[in-house]
Structure formats: structure tokens, C-alpha cells
Design a protein around this motif. Structure first.
Motif, mmCIF file in Angstrom:
data_model
loop_
_atom_site.group_PDB
_atom_site.id
_atom_site.type_symbol
_atom_site.label_atom_id
_atom_site.label_comp_id
_atom_site.label_asym_id
_atom_site.label_seq_id
_atom_site.Cartn_x
_atom_site.Cartn_y
_atom_site.Cartn_z
ATOM 1 N N VAL A 246 15.617 90.346 -69.528
ATOM 2 C CA VAL A 246 16.338 90.444 -68.250
ATOM 3 C C VAL A 246 17.604 91.271 -68.422
ATOM 4 O O VAL A 246 17.905 92.154 -67.596
ATOM 5 C CB VAL A 246 16.673 89.035 -67.718
ATOM 6 C CG1 VAL A 246 17.568 89.133 -66.488
ATOM 7 C CG2 VAL A 246 15.395 88.278 -67.384
ATOM 8 N N ILE A 247 18.351 91.022 -69.490
ATOM 9 C CA ILE A 247 19.586 91.762 -69.731
ATOM 10 C C ILE A 247 19.303 93.245 -69.929
ATOM 11 O O ILE A 247 20.031 94.109 -69.418
ATOM 12 C CB ILE A 247 20.324 91.174 -70.950
ATOM 13 C CG1 ILE A 247 20.912 89.810 -70.604
ATOM 14 C CG2 ILE A 247 21.416 92.115 -71.436
ATOM 15 C CD1 ILE A 247 21.553 89.103 -71.769
ATOM 16 N N THR A 248 18.233 93.567 -70.658
ATOM 17 C CA THR A 248 17.890 94.970 -70.895
ATOM 18 C C THR A 248 17.560 95.682 -69.593
ATOM 19 O O THR A 248 17.995 96.823 -69.360
ATOM 20 C CB THR A 248 16.701 95.061 -71.872
ATOM 21 O OG1 THR A 248 17.028 94.402 -73.103
ATOM 22 C CG2 THR A 248 16.346 96.505 -72.157
ATOM 23 N N ILE A 249 16.820 95.017 -68.716
ATOM 24 C CA ILE A 249 16.488 95.613 -67.417
ATOM 25 C C ILE A 249 17.743 95.836 -66.587
ATOM 26 O O ILE A 249 17.949 96.914 -66.002
ATOM 27 C CB ILE A 249 15.488 94.720 -66.659
ATOM 28 C CG1 ILE A 249 14.158 94.653 -67.402
ATOM 29 C CG2 ILE A 249 15.267 95.251 -65.244
ATOM 30 C CD1 ILE A 249 13.169 93.677 -66.816
ATOM 31 N N ILE A 250 18.609 94.832 -66.542
ATOM 32 C CA ILE A 250 19.839 94.958 -65.754
ATOM 33 C C ILE A 250 20.751 96.035 -66.335
ATOM 34 O O ILE A 250 21.372 96.807 -65.586
ATOM 35 C CB ILE A 250 20.559 93.593 -65.688
ATOM 36 C CG1 ILE A 250 19.714 92.598 -64.889
ATOM 37 C CG2 ILE A 250 21.941 93.730 -65.060
ATOM 38 C CD1 ILE A 250 20.282 91.202 -64.857
ATOM 39 N N LEU A 253 19.673 99.372 -65.194
ATOM 40 C CA LEU A 253 19.892 99.627 -63.773
ATOM 41 C C LEU A 253 21.360 99.844 -63.439
ATOM 42 O O LEU A 253 21.698 100.619 -62.549
ATOM 43 C CB LEU A 253 19.334 98.464 -62.941
ATOM 44 C CG LEU A 253 17.823 98.318 -62.928
ATOM 45 C CD1 LEU A 253 17.416 97.034 -62.210
ATOM 46 C CD2 LEU A 253 17.171 99.515 -62.249
ATOM 47 N N ARG A 254 22.250 99.156 -64.147
ATOM 48 C CA ARG A 254 23.669 99.261 -63.820
ATOM 49 C C ARG A 254 24.380 100.327 -64.654
ATOM 50 O O ARG A 254 25.608 100.447 -64.593
ATOM 51 C CB ARG A 254 24.357 97.909 -64.005
ATOM 52 C CG ARG A 254 24.599 97.472 -65.429
ATOM 53 C CD ARG A 254 25.208 96.093 -65.486
ATOM 54 N NE ARG A 254 25.615 95.714 -66.827
ATOM 55 C CZ ARG A 254 26.827 95.925 -67.317
ATOM 56 N NH1 ARG A 254 27.736 96.513 -66.579
ATOM 57 N NH2 ARG A 254 27.135 95.548 -68.543
ATOM 58 N N GLU A 270 21.542 112.172 -63.329
ATOM 59 C CA GLU A 270 21.472 111.401 -62.096
ATOM 60 C C GLU A 270 20.870 110.026 -62.357
ATOM 61 O O GLU A 270 19.827 109.896 -62.995
ATOM 62 C CB GLU A 270 20.630 112.134 -61.044
ATOM 63 C CG GLU A 270 21.221 113.445 -60.553
ATOM 64 C CD GLU A 270 20.937 114.620 -61.477
ATOM 65 O OE1 GLU A 270 20.226 114.407 -62.498
ATOM 66 O OE2 GLU A 270 21.433 115.720 -61.209
ATOM 67 N N LEU A 271 21.553 108.990 -61.895
ATOM 68 C CA LEU A 271 21.066 107.617 -61.961
ATOM 69 C C LEU A 271 21.258 106.984 -60.589
ATOM 70 O O LEU A 271 22.076 107.447 -59.781
ATOM 71 C CB LEU A 271 21.829 106.815 -63.018
ATOM 72 C CG LEU A 271 21.678 107.253 -64.486
ATOM 73 C CD1 LEU A 271 22.619 106.447 -65.364
ATOM 74 C CD2 LEU A 271 20.242 107.091 -64.962
ATOM 75 N N LEU A 272 20.511 105.906 -60.303
ATOM 76 C CA LEU A 272 20.596 105.271 -58.989
ATOM 77 C C LEU A 272 22.015 104.792 -58.691
ATOM 78 O O LEU A 272 22.518 104.960 -57.583
ATOM 79 C CB LEU A 272 19.619 104.091 -58.916
ATOM 80 C CG LEU A 272 18.137 104.452 -58.832
ATOM 81 C CD1 LEU A 272 17.282 103.185 -58.872
ATOM 82 C CD2 LEU A 272 17.839 105.234 -57.558
ATOM 83 N N LEU A 297 18.634 99.355 -54.986
ATOM 84 C CA LEU A 297 19.013 98.970 -56.343
ATOM 85 C C LEU A 297 19.127 97.454 -56.470
ATOM 86 O O LEU A 297 18.733 96.868 -57.487
ATOM 87 C CB LEU A 297 20.336 99.638 -56.708
ATOM 88 C CG LEU A 297 20.833 99.493 -58.148
ATOM 89 C CD1 LEU A 297 19.801 100.046 -59.131
ATOM 90 C CD2 LEU A 297 22.162 100.202 -58.330
ATOM 91 N N LEU A 298 19.637 96.810 -55.420
ATOM 92 C CA LEU A 298 19.752 95.347 -55.425
ATOM 93 C C LEU A 298 18.376 94.689 -55.491
ATOM 94 O O LEU A 298 18.161 93.751 -56.270
ATOM 95 C CB LEU A 298 20.501 94.885 -54.176
ATOM 96 C CG LEU A 298 20.542 93.366 -53.934
ATOM 97 C CD1 LEU A 298 21.332 92.675 -55.034
ATOM 98 C CD2 LEU A 298 21.142 93.057 -52.566
#
Length: 318
Positions: A246-250, A253-254, A270-272, A297-298
Motif C-alpha cells: 500500500v505504501i509503495t502504491i501511494i 502516486l504522490r 509529467e506526473l498526475l 488521483l484520489l
């Protein structure tokens, strides 16, 4: 028919854990209840004011057209902002691809590296506490500061990497952050430096929690070190593994600070998260499009969080 439905239909009492919690709450004095109310209420209020209310406002703004100036300029837009970012907004899909690549890089390189460091430092080698502190230092630094540090390493003219390659101050010097073919990879290496230390600490805690009798039983069965780890220890750390996934995915994304420090998230970076800021802040801001990007993104971020929480609460009920 599940065990939960059986309890409801037969009118059986709630589980023992729930009964104990309710009894403890009833036994609290008035003063303790007031203190408990403040301890729960104040953080909840702060969370509402700083997180959930802005989130709901952002979701609402994703369905309007607004330049961010007068409230009278707000016009309903329906789903047109979402249709725009999915079809006509050129940087969107490259940014999605970059985020996916960022996730794969952290998952394939950063997380295994953190696991390797944890396993090595768990062997009670001499000076392990010092090594843990060294590897954990990047975690205490912001990604913006890490970006500045790695700019010194990647500098085209005087950077350490080009110096080691013998190309510093020559026409063959690589512009690691300026070349769109390599800058994303360079940024991911810098982010991995921080991510590996974070994963190392989590896995060290997980390794400490593994029952030593499991390793002893595996040794008695004739298992060597790698077999004991992959067949006994690693599966026993399943809760830690889920948290790290979960931490790796977040984290993927952030990712924002480091690429924004490099070149404000342009020219191949470019990132979201960067697209959100580009549309919400500065000249030519498009509040509706930026809010729609933030909402997308949320939603993506909530998927691993919901999966993790549902598994956690399911275990508690059992």
C-alpha cells in the motif's frame, strides 16, 4: 451462511471483544469521557477542516468551469472536465504512464532493496544501529531537499556522476535532468534512495515480530538460510507485506516534490500530481480541470487503501 449472519439471526450476544470495549466505556468516569471526547473530537475536527471538507469542495469544483477569480464566474460543466482530461488533455496519459513506471520501479527496485537491507541488518552485525541510521536519514528529508541533493550528483557540468564517468566539462557530458530520455529514470533513482530506507525500517520491525520458534523448526527440518526466509519468515510477515505494498502504491502516486524541483514536472517528468498543481496554481489556471485531475488521483489512491482497511477490519471482526 456466514458466521456473522448466524449471530444476527439467532440473537446471540456480540463477540467478547466488543463486550469488553462497551464495558470499559461504561466504566469510565465523566472526566475520562470528556478527556476522551477531546482526544477524539479535536483530531477529527482538524481532519474535517484540513482534509475532508477541501476534498469535497475539490470534487464539487471538478463539475464546474471557473477561472479561480469571482464566484459569479462559476459555470456548471457536468462531466466535460473529465471528458477533456481523458480525451483531449495531451499530458494526461503520458503522466499516467510515468506514474505506472514509477510504481514498477519502486516495486521492483526500491522495495526489494529495502528488504535486502533489513535482512542484512537483522543479522546482528557489528554497528547495525549505525547502518540503520545512515540508511534511514533520507526518510527524514523531504523529497524536495532530496531533489536538490541529487541535482548536485546529476549536474551536467560539475556533477559527481559525470565526473566518475569521465565526461564532466566535455561535450559528452550527460544532462541527466535535462534530457527527457533519461531524466525520469534519474528522478526515480533519487526517489528510490529514500523509499528503500523507509521499507527497511518497516521490514526490520516485521522481522523482529516473527516468532523465533519458526526459524528453529525450519532449521531442524534441514532448511538453509534462503529457504527459511522465503518459505517461513517472509510468509509470516504478511501484514507487513500488505502495508508496504500500500505504501509503495501511494508513494508512486504522490510523487511530486522531486520532479517539481527538477523542472516543474515538464520535459518528460509529467506526473498526475504535477498536472494537478499546474492547473490549480499560476497563470492560465483551470480550476475545474485541476479539480477533476485531483479527483481522479484520489479515486486511484483510495483503491489500495480501501483494500487494506477492509482486510484489516475483517480480521478484527474474526
Amino acid at each position: 451462511m456466514s458466521a456473522t449472519s448466524v449471530r444476527v439471526e439467532t440473537g446471540s450476544p456480540p463477540p467478547r471483544r466488543q463486550r469488553v470495549r462497551r464495558r470499559r466505556l461504561r466504566e469510565l468516569s465523566t472526566r475520562d469521557r470528556v478527556v476522551l471526547g477531546f482526544m477524539v473530537g479535536i483530531p477529527t475536527l482538524i481532519q474535517l477542516l484540513l482534509v475532508w471538507i477541501p476534498t469535497l469542495i475539490s470534487i464539487g469544483l471538478s463539475f464546474v468551469r471557473w477561472n479561480g477569480l469571482a464566484l459569479s464566474d462559476i459555470k456548471p460543466a457536468g462531466l466535460s472536465n473529465y471528458a477533456y482530461i481523458f480525451s483531449d488533455y495531451t499530458p494526461f496519459w503520458p503522466a499516467v504512464g510515468h506514474n505506472v513506471l514509477w510504481l514498477l520501479f519502486l516495486g521492483v527496485i526500491g522495495t526489494p532493496l529495502g528488504l535486502l537491507l533489513a535482512v542484512v541488518l537483522d543479522q546482528k552485525i557489528r554497528g547495525s544501529r549505525i547502518y540503520q541510521s545512515i540508511f534511514f536519514i533520507p526518510v527524514m528529508l523531504s523529497l524536495a531537499l532530496i531533489g536538490i541533493i541529487w541535482q548536485l550528483f546529476y549536474s551536467q557540468d560539475n556533477g559527481l556522476l559525470n565526473y566518475l564517468l569521465g565526461t564532466a566539462n566535455t561535450p559528452r557530458a550527460v544532462d541527466w535532468f535535462g534530457d527527457s530520455d533519461v531524466n525520469l529514470w534519474a528522478a526515480m533513482v533519487a526517489a528510490t534512495w529514500r523509499h528503500a530506507g523507509y521499507v527497511m525500517i518497516l521490514y526490520l520491525a516485521g522481522l523482529k515480530g516473527v516468532d523465533s520458534s519458526l526459524r528453529e523448526a525450519a532449521a531442524l527440518d534441514g532448511a538453509n538460510g534462503p529457504q527459511t526466509f522465503f518459505r517461513v519468515v517472509f510468509p509470516a510477515m504478511k501484514p507487513t507485506n500488505i502495508v508496504i505494498v500500500v505504501i509503495t502504491i501511494i508513494e508512486s502516486l504522490r510523487a511530486f516534490d522531486i520532479v517539481y524541483v527538477i523542472n516543474k514536472g515538464t520535459n518528460g517528468l509529467e506526473l498526475l500530481s504535477v498536472l494537478v498543481i499546474q492547473n490549480l496554481v499560476g497563470e492560465g489556471q483551470v480550476i475545474g480541470v485541476g479539480s477533476a485531475l485531483a479527483t481522479v488521483l484520489l479515486v486511484i489512491s483510495l483503491v489500495p487503501i480501501v483494500i487494506y482497511l477492509s482486510r484489516t477490519f475483517r480480521k478484527e471482526r474474526l
